[in-house]
Motif scaffolding. Structure first.
Motif, PDB file in Angstrom:
ATOM      1  N   TYR A   1       0.837  -1.210   0.000  1.00  0.00           N
ATOM      2  CA  TYR A   1       0.000   0.000   0.000  1.00  0.00           C
ATOM      3  C   TYR A   1       0.864   1.249   0.000  1.00  0.00           C
ATOM      4  CZ  TYR A   1      -3.714   3.221   1.531  1.00  0.00           C
ATOM      5  OH  TYR A   1      -4.609   4.261   1.630  1.00  0.00           O
ATOM      6  N   PHE A   2       1.884   1.290   0.855  1.00  0.00           N
ATOM      7  CA  PHE A   2       2.735   2.475   0.953  1.00  0.00           C
ATOM      8  C   PHE A   2       3.660   2.618  -0.250  1.00  0.00           C
ATOM      9  CE2 PHE A   2       2.139   1.780   5.705  1.00  0.00           C
ATOM     10  CZ  PHE A   2       1.083   2.673   5.756  1.00  0.00           C
ATOM     11  N   ASN A   3       3.779   1.553  -1.052  1.00  0.00           N
ATOM     12  CA  ASN A   3       4.517   1.634  -2.305  1.00  0.00           C
ATOM     13  C   ASN A   3       3.578   1.812  -3.485  1.00  0.00           C
ATOM     14  OD1 ASN A   3       7.310   1.732  -2.341  1.00  0.00           O
ATOM     15  ND2 ASN A   3       7.537  -0.414  -1.783  1.00  0.00           N
ATOM     16  N   THR A   4       2.290   2.078  -3.201  1.00  0.00           N
ATOM     17  CA  THR A   4       1.227   2.277  -4.200  1.00  0.00           C
ATOM     18  C   THR A   4       1.111   1.122  -5.187  1.00  0.00           C
ATOM     19  OG1 THR A   4       2.574   3.565  -5.763  1.00  0.00           O
ATOM     20  CG2 THR A   4       1.417   4.779  -4.028  1.00  0.00           C
ATOM     21  N   GLN A   5       1.436  -0.070  -4.759  1.00  0.00           N
ATOM     22  CA  GLN A   5       1.198  -1.275  -5.562  1.00  0.00           C
ATOM     23  C   GLN A   5      -0.159  -1.831  -5.135  1.00  0.00           C
ATOM     24  OE1 GLN A   5       5.432  -2.663  -4.503  1.00  0.00           O
ATOM     25  NE2 GLN A   5       5.047  -3.666  -6.468  1.00  0.00           N
ATOM     26  N   MET A   6      -1.212  -1.173  -5.648  1.00  0.00           N
ATOM     27  CA  MET A   6      -2.546  -1.389  -5.114  1.00  0.00           C
ATOM     28  C   MET A   6      -3.152  -2.742  -5.485  1.00  0.00           C
ATOM     29  SD  MET A   6      -2.960   1.035  -3.163  1.00  0.00           S
ATOM     30  CE  MET A   6      -2.818   2.780  -2.784  1.00  0.00           C
ATOM     31  N   GLU A   7      -2.748  -3.316  -6.593  1.00  0.00           N
ATOM     32  CA  GLU A   7      -3.249  -4.650  -6.922  1.00  0.00           C
ATOM     33  C   GLU A   7      -2.824  -5.645  -5.848  1.00  0.00           C
ATOM     34  OE1 GLU A   7      -1.561  -2.719  -8.917  1.00  0.00           O
ATOM     35  OE2 GLU A   7      -2.737  -2.380 -10.739  1.00  0.00           O
ATOM     36  N   GLU A   8      -1.544  -5.585  -5.496  1.00  0.00           N
ATOM     37  CA  GLU A   8      -1.046  -6.486  -4.460  1.00  0.00           C
ATOM     38  C   GLU A   8      -1.591  -6.114  -3.087  1.00  0.00           C
ATOM     39  OE1 GLU A   8       0.804  -9.282  -4.818  1.00  0.00           O
ATOM     40  OE2 GLU A   8       0.416  -8.962  -6.937  1.00  0.00           O
ATOM     41  N   ALA A   9      -1.697  -4.820  -2.813  1.00  0.00           N
ATOM     42  CA  ALA A   9      -2.230  -4.380  -1.521  1.00  0.00           C
ATOM     43  C   ALA A   9      -3.652  -4.902  -1.327  1.00  0.00           C
ATOM     44  CB  ALA A   9      -2.202  -2.860  -1.430  1.00  0.00           C
ATOM     45  N   SER A  10      -4.494  -4.765  -2.357  1.00  0.00           N
ATOM     46  CA  SER A  10      -5.883  -5.229  -2.233  1.00  0.00           C
ATOM     47  C   SER A  10      -5.931  -6.741  -2.034  1.00  0.00           C
ATOM     48  CB  SER A  10      -6.686  -4.818  -3.467  1.00  0.00           C
ATOM     49  OG  SER A  10      -6.161  -5.415  -4.644  1.00  0.00           O
ATOM     50  N   LYS A  11      -5.030  -7.456  -2.687  1.00  0.00           N
ATOM     51  CA  LYS A  11      -4.984  -8.915  -2.541  1.00  0.00           C
ATOM     52  C   LYS A  11      -4.711  -9.303  -1.095  1.00  0.00           C
ATOM     53  CE  LYS A  11      -2.108 -12.904  -3.737  1.00  0.00           C
ATOM     54  NZ  LYS A  11      -0.956 -13.378  -4.560  1.00  0.00           N
ATOM     55  N   TRP A  12      -3.716  -8.669  -0.483  1.00  0.00           N
ATOM     56  CA  TRP A  12      -3.303  -9.091   0.862  1.00  0.00           C
ATOM     57  C   TRP A  12      -4.204  -8.515   1.942  1.00  0.00           C
ATOM     58  CZ3 TRP A  12      -0.792 -13.286   0.831  1.00  0.00           C
ATOM     59  CH2 TRP A  12       0.055 -13.588  -0.228  1.00  0.00           C
ATOM     60  N   TYR A  13      -4.787  -7.346   1.725  1.00  0.00           N
ATOM     61  CA  TYR A  13      -5.827  -6.895   2.661  1.00  0.00           C
ATOM     62  C   TYR A  13      -7.012  -7.866   2.613  1.00  0.00           C
ATOM     63  CZ  TYR A  13      -3.589  -2.363   3.514  1.00  0.00           C
ATOM     64  OH  TYR A  13      -2.725  -1.358   3.905  1.00  0.00           O
ATOM     65  N   GLY A  14      -7.323  -8.356   1.411  1.00  0.00           N
ATOM     66  CA  GLY A  14      -8.396  -9.329   1.276  1.00  0.00           C
ATOM     67  C   GLY A  14      -8.100 -10.599   2.053  1.00  0.00           C
ATOM     68  N   GLU A  15      -6.854 -11.067   1.980  1.00  0.00           N
ATOM     69  CA  GLU A  15      -6.466 -12.254   2.738  1.00  0.00           C
ATOM     70  C   GLU A  15      -6.555 -11.989   4.240  1.00  0.00           C
ATOM     71  OE1 GLU A  15      -5.801 -15.304   1.582  1.00  0.00           O
ATOM     72  OE2 GLU A  15      -6.365 -14.525  -0.386  1.00  0.00           O
ATOM     73  N   LEU A  16      -6.188 -10.773   4.643  1.00  0.00           N
ATOM     74  CA  LEU A  16      -6.279 -10.417   6.062  1.00  0.00           C
ATOM     75  C   LEU A  16      -7.711 -10.524   6.563  1.00  0.00           C
ATOM     76  CD1 LEU A  16      -5.287  -9.112   8.734  1.00  0.00           C
ATOM     77  CD2 LEU A  16      -5.565  -6.878   7.609  1.00  0.00           C
TER      78      LEU A  16
END
Length: 639
Positions: free
Chosen positions: A68-83
């Motif tokens: 998220y802080f690196n603005t890689q939002m595809e990956e951020a959304s994936k791992w927030y989803g896993e959380l």
């Protein structure tokens, strides 16, 4: 990762930290990299942990945050989803971050689901309040969208290029395209300032004096070009300073052009080692300096402030711009255009995703904030907007899809789209022209946008914005019954709107005292209605209220008794209170929108004591039947 994101997200990191211990499954190496903001290296180690079966909430949090802080939002959304699949208890901010990352990939439905959860958990948060007030924000932004032509410029590199300022005949911008050591956050070179005289030319380092081995960005110049304000890491006179949390933050510096060289570099007196000050912007008259900061007293992650520049060259105390502009999110990158408009970026106001660009009129006491809409804004981060209001051209920075590198600089041209609205005021009975009639245009939000007078030939016209919207137009003149129509501006049809406003001659100019207005033909006003258990003014009610306003303007001696009612559901005491809230909101609308004196309005709520149909207590009725009772009526007291 976008280097400019360091400058706007560093503040977020400092204000939202999570402490982890090794028992959470984090290796000491990964924890150290995360704490040192080495996010690319962090993600590599955390991915290995997940692959080895370490799928704890804490690991998912840091992994999602690092992306998220690196603005890689595809990956951020994936791992927030896993959380969230773990159904673990998380801080409310994670719902907001998940919503923002989903917006960035275009999943607005999923984003709205998480915003609703966020608003439930943190209803007092300004971002939750803004979302709850405008759940249909995407439609509103679509209507605000204007005709802009955007062009990705050839000088953009594969690195981060952002943050333009007008300077002489060219622009200054920040870029990580240079040589030197890599910044651990994103493993790109540190930012330097560059100058380009022509969009099609080549960029050159701006100043060896101003550029250092640390970050420089976000400039603002005096109109004579001899003074620069700029953002730099906390590095001055060869010394690096850090906060109490061992973070090398951001400060604003000032330099002067002397004999063709930049010198006399000074740190602003409102800088501080323990908080960030960044993104300077001079006011049009150069009497104020605007900037972003997370100093004590900030509403959110970062707020926009200003200081007065005094006649002796000293600076006043920082003043927070207030909670109309600032939210509990990030507000940054302010810019004051050459007509005095404040533009800024925010992820706290309702937007399309990430940072959106907003504007506000500094002379407006209410400082209403408006999203610039598409194509200026996208689902990603859009910021550092600058414009020459006279040529309607400027630049912005965005990391939207299909760019050349990380952040790219875009040139834009604003092409105003206008819609001609014209018409004639005539006698309904004879079709004769009625000259010099009053014509008022109200938009669907109940705001008066035009106040005209038809000419000697009964004609009127104006050019308004061609954004899709419904309007109500009211014509009035002494001895005539006012006329109203609705019309819709549809930019897709590109057709002018031509209206014929028929005014009927009055046959009885006297109104008996105590007669219900809805029974007087000359007014043709219906009661206004309310949603179940609500007291706010609905859009359909605004049309009727403007008829009341125009009538009271026409007859300044008239006083009105406003009588408000409820349906029979709920207790008598509750309905009495609800009807009085409806009464207050009805009168308040007439006073505030129409400028009618409060002394000309009377009335109160009557609860459920004056039902207009059979729907009393215990009687089964449809929603439409109950709706007839949720109303405000208008009674003439005198003329």
């Amino acid at each position: 990762m976008k280097n400019r994101f360091i400058l706007s997200t560093l503040i977020t990191i400092l204000s939202f930290t999570v402490s982890f211990s090794q028992k959470d499954g984090m290796s000491s190496s990964a924890e150290k990299k995360y704490d040192n903001l080495s996010y690319i290296a962090t993600t590599k180690e955390l991915i290995k942990l997940v692959e080895n079966g370490n799928k704890t909430p804490e690991v998912y949090k840091k992994l999602a945050n690092a992306y998220y802080f690196n603005t890689q939002m595809e990956e951020a959304s994936k791992w927030y989803g896993e959380l969230f699949k773990l159904d673990a208890v998380v801080e409310y901010e994670y719902y907001y971050r998940y919503a923002m990352s989903l917006k960035a990939i275009g999943d607005y439905e999923g984003a709205n689901v998480n915003m609703k959860k966020f608003a439930t958990l943190k209803p007092e948060d300004s971002r939750a309040i803004l979302f709850s007030k405008s759940p249909n924000y995407l439609e509103t932004i679509e209507e605000l969208s204007s005709d802009f032509e955007l062009e990705n410029l050839d000088f953009n590199s594969r690195f981060s290029d952002f943050g333009t300022s007008f300077y002489k005949d060219g622009i200054i911008f920040a870029s990580s395209r240079g040589e030197g050591k890599l910044y651990k956050w994103n493993e790109q070179p540190f930012l330097d300032l560059y100058y380009i005289a022509d969009d099609a030319g080549s960029a050159e380092p701006f100043s060896s004096t101003l550029n250092t081995k640390f970050h420089e960005s976000s400039t603002s110049f005096t109109q004579d070009g001899n003074t620069i304000y700029f953002t730099r890491n906390n590095y001055f006179k060869g010394k690096v300073r850090k906060s109490g949390e061992k973070v090398n933050g951001l400060k604003i510096f000032k330099a002067e052009l002397v004999d063709g060289a930049w010198s006399n570099i000074v740190s602003m007196p409102f800088n501080n080692d323990d908080y960030n000050v960044a993104h300077p912007a001079l006011s049009l008259d150069e009497s104020k300096l605007y900037f972003a900061s997370d100093m004590p007293g900030t509403n959110g992650k970062s707020d926009i402030y200003y200081v007065d520049i005094l006649e002796d060259g000293s600076y006043g105390d920082p003043v927070n711009m207030g909670n109309t502009i600032n939210t509990e999110g990030r507000e940054n990158f302010p810019y004051i255009s050459n007509n005095g408009t404040l533009y800024f970026s925010s992820d706290g106001h309702q937007g399309l995703g990430g940072l959106d660009i907003f504007m506000t009129n500094l002379e407006d006491a209410n400082q209403a904030v408006t999203n610039l809409g598409k194509p200026i804004n996208s689902s990603r981060d859009d910021f550092e907007f600058i414009i020459d209001e006279f040529s309607n051209a400027g630049y912005l920075t965005s990391n939207r899809y299909n760019g050349k590198g990380d952040d790219d600089i875009y040139r834009f041209t604003r092409t105003f789209c206008t819609q001609l609205v014209s018409g004639t005021t005539v006698n309904k009975n004879t079709n004769a022209i009625i000259p010099y009639a009053s014509v008022v245009v109200i938009n669907e939000k109940g705001v008066e946008v035009q106040n005209l007078t038809s000419d000697q030939n009964g004609a009127f016209s104006y050019e308004g914005p061609c954004t899709k919207q419904k309007y109500n137009i009211i014509a009035s003149k002494d001895t005539y019954i006012q006329s109203d129509q609705t019309f819709v501006v549809n930019p897709k049809k590109k057709e002018d709107v031509v209206l014929k406003l028929n005014l009927t001659p009055e046959t009885n100019t006297a109104a008996p005292i105590g007669v219900d207005i809805v029974q007087i033909p000359e007014l043709n006003i219906n009661p206004i209605y309310f949603d179940f258990d609500k007291s706010y003014i609905r859009p359909d009610a605004e049309v009727e209220l403007w008829k009341v306003i125009e009538y009271m303007r026409k007859y300044p001696s008239v006083r009105i008794d406003v009588q408000s009612h409820t349906d029979s559901r709920a207790s008598d005491d509750y309905n009495w209170a609800l009807s009085n809230r409806r009464n207050v909101s009805t009168k308040q609308y007439i006073i505030e929108k129409g400028g009618i004196s409060a002394s000309r309005l009377e009335g109160r709520g009557y609860g459920e004591t004056m039902l207009v149909n059979r729907c009393s207590n215990g009687v089964k009725c449809s929603e439409d039947e109950h709706d007839w009772n949720r109303r405000s009526m208008f009674i003439i007291i005198n003329r």
